[in-house]
Design an enzyme around this catalytic site. Structure first.
Site, PDB file in Angstrom:
ATOM      1  N   GLN A 150       0.827  -1.204   0.000  1.00 48.85           N
ATOM      2  CA  GLN A 150       0.000   0.000   0.000  1.00 48.85           C
ATOM      3  C   GLN A 150       0.861   1.253   0.000  1.00 48.85           C
ATOM      4  O   GLN A 150       0.497   2.259  -0.621  1.00 48.85           O
ATOM      5  CB  GLN A 150      -0.936   0.008   1.211  1.00 48.85           C
ATOM      6  CG  GLN A 150      -2.021  -1.041   1.162  1.00 48.85           C
ATOM      7  CD  GLN A 150      -2.836  -0.987  -0.113  1.00 48.85           C
ATOM      8  OE1 GLN A 150      -2.787  -1.895  -0.946  1.00 48.85           O
ATOM      9  NE2 GLN A 150      -3.584   0.081  -0.293  1.00 48.85           N
ATOM     10  N   HIS A 209     -52.529  20.375   0.749  1.00 49.15           N
ATOM     11  CA  HIS A 209     -52.320  18.928   0.739  1.00 49.15           C
ATOM     12  C   HIS A 209     -53.632  18.211   1.084  1.00 49.15           C
ATOM     13  O   HIS A 209     -53.992  17.206   0.460  1.00 49.15           O
ATOM     14  CB  HIS A 209     -51.241  18.533   1.763  1.00 49.15           C
ATOM     15  CG  HIS A 209     -49.842  18.830   1.322  1.00 49.15           C
ATOM     16  ND1 HIS A 209     -49.427  20.083   0.984  1.00 49.15           N
ATOM     17  CD2 HIS A 209     -48.766  18.007   1.169  1.00 49.15           C
ATOM     18  CE1 HIS A 209     -48.149  20.048   0.651  1.00 49.15           C
ATOM     19  NE2 HIS A 209     -47.717  18.797   0.740  1.00 49.15           N
TER      20      HIS A 209
END
Length: 454
Positions: free
Chosen positions: A271, A433
């Site tokens: 890595q 709504h």
């Protein structure tokens, strides 16, 4: 500590024993990665690409990549030529990696079901899984031309059903302004013929805004890159979807006295050779193993091709050996750090690995090194970094799919729920709504008379 030892030692054997919680994440620092600072540097690049298009891409290639691309979009015949010129052994390795990645995508990652739920008579909600229409995939081409990232991006997108896939990678002066031939060859093998010789922040801007006459804008950008690529993804997020903001790569290894120090050292170095900012961390309850790994790391690092880069990464603040009292404390350190790659090289490795909560990918036992996952394990290597594994996943088929709810109620089902919805809406002070329900109620004779009078 001997002068030739590279990794610093962080002794946590006496930590976390009191009643107060101990911050293990802060005890194992990472490399500084200031994306927000980089955002201000890439903002004018992205804005210029949006306003000037292809001319800006050429100018930025000359400025940053030191080459003038003959073709911003790589011709299909060049892709085919690169595939034909591959060494047969390398092509076989590419194809094996593709096969295994596709198997895992199709059998373990793909969500094709669209479950329907009948919540009441005549009331159904269905979840449809729909692939993203068009994606732009970024493949790094800096210190290491990551041809493997072509596979890791393209295969899950194809399995998800993405209908339009474009790949971009920085132009390389040594390849006449084209991306690395291995990258182009893999695109051809995978059937991707829309490939661009554009890198850096300008590539992300090209995908996000589109460039008239060259590249249609995409819906989503994926793939790792340097800090400027990451900054551009952050800046363009909202204009376009992104997978994640990838930081420097990292490995954490949880190991006890049964681990092979030569193997551990090799994995830490693997890595570290990615980037001077890469993090390589060993967590162990064995002082003897820690010392043996120090010796093996010093020897192997001195002999590796990228010795200077590896030395910088291993001696940086982001790398080291963490000594813990026991593996239980080691597990706390691992979960707090939430590594991109976590190897478990312990006695009963499967049992310890099963207890891990936070990691991008977990590599179990001494015969499952991260390098295997980078290429041909079948798993993804595009993984969350910088501790994001505590809330995010690696790139997979699911990354390219979205869930859409389809709501299908008949009149009777709506009327059964009408009072409840109207009451809820009015309680939130949203009468419009409520009215959207009310106007759907069957008209009574009184209602009809009132309407007639009006």
């Amino acid at each position: 500590m001997p002068d030739n030892y590279l990794l610093r030692t962080i002794d946590l054997t006496g930590s976390g024993q009191g009643s107060e919680p101990f911050d293990y994440r802060a005890a194992v620092p990472r490399a500084a990665f200031d994306v927000e600072h980089a955002v201000e540097k890439v903002r004018p690049i992205c804005d210029t690409v949006a306003s000037e298009g292809a001319a800006a891409l050429v100018r930025f290639a000359e400025q940053f990549d030191k080459v003038t691309p003959k073709h911003l979009r790589v011709p299909a015949e060049v892709l085919a030529q690169c595939a034909e010129q591959l060494d047969p052994k390398l092509r076989a390795a590419f194809e094996e990696s593709i096969t295994r990645r596709r198997q895992v995508c199709e059998l373990a990652e793909k969500e094709t079901s669209s479950p329907s739920v009948t919540v009441a008579q005549g009331a159904m909600v269905t979840q449809r899984i729909i692939p993203v229409h068009r994606v732009g995939l970024y493949v790094p081409g800096g210190l290491a031309p990551l041809a493997s990232s072509v596979i890791m991006n393209v295969v899950p997108a194809q399995v998800a059903g993405v209908s339009s896939i474009a790949v971009t990678s920085p132009p390389q002066a040594e390849f006449d302004g084209l991306p690395h031939p291995n990258i182009l060859a893999l695109c051809h093998i995978l059937g991707v013929d829309e490939v661009y010789a554009v890198g850096g922040a300008q590539a992300i801007a090209m995908f996000a805004h589109g460039v008239p006459g060259l590249c249609e804008r995409v819906d989503m950008v994926t793939g790792p890159g340097n800090i400027y690529v990451v900054a551009a993804k952050r800046l363009m997020r909202g204009t376009v979807g992104i997978d994640s903001e990838a930081g420097p790569t990292e490995i954490m290894i949880l190991a006890d006295e049964t681990a092979n120090p030569e193997h551990v050292a090799a994995d830490l170095i693997s890595q570290a050779e990615h980037d001077p900012m890469a993090g390589s961390v060993l967590v162990t309850d064995s002082a003897a193993l820690a010392d043996a790994v120090q010796r093996a790391t010093a020897t192997q690092a001195a002999a590796t091709r990228h010795a200077e880069r590896v030395h910088t990464a291993l001696t940086g603040e982001q790398s080291g050996i963490v000594l813990v009292r026991d593996l239980q404390q080691g597990l706390l350190v691992c979960d707090a750090y939430a590594a991109e790659h976590l190897e478990v090289q312990t006695r009963d490795a499967e049992q310890w690995a099963a207890r891990v909560r936070n990691a991008g990918a977990i590599f179990v036992g001494g015969w499952s090194p991260v390098s295997l996952g980078d290429y041909s394990a079948g798993s993804t290597h595009v993984l969350p970094t910088a501790g994001c594994a505590c809330h995010s996943s690696g790139l997979s088929v699911r990354s390219f799919m979205k869930a859409v709810h389809v709501i299908n109620y008949n009149q009777e089902a709506l009327m059964e729920l009408a009072d409840s919805v109207e009451t809820f809406a009015l309680a939130e002070n949203l009468p419009g709504h409520a009215n959207a329900i009310t106007v759907r109620r069957p008209k009574t004779s009184q209602d009809q008379d009132q309407e007639a009078q009006a």
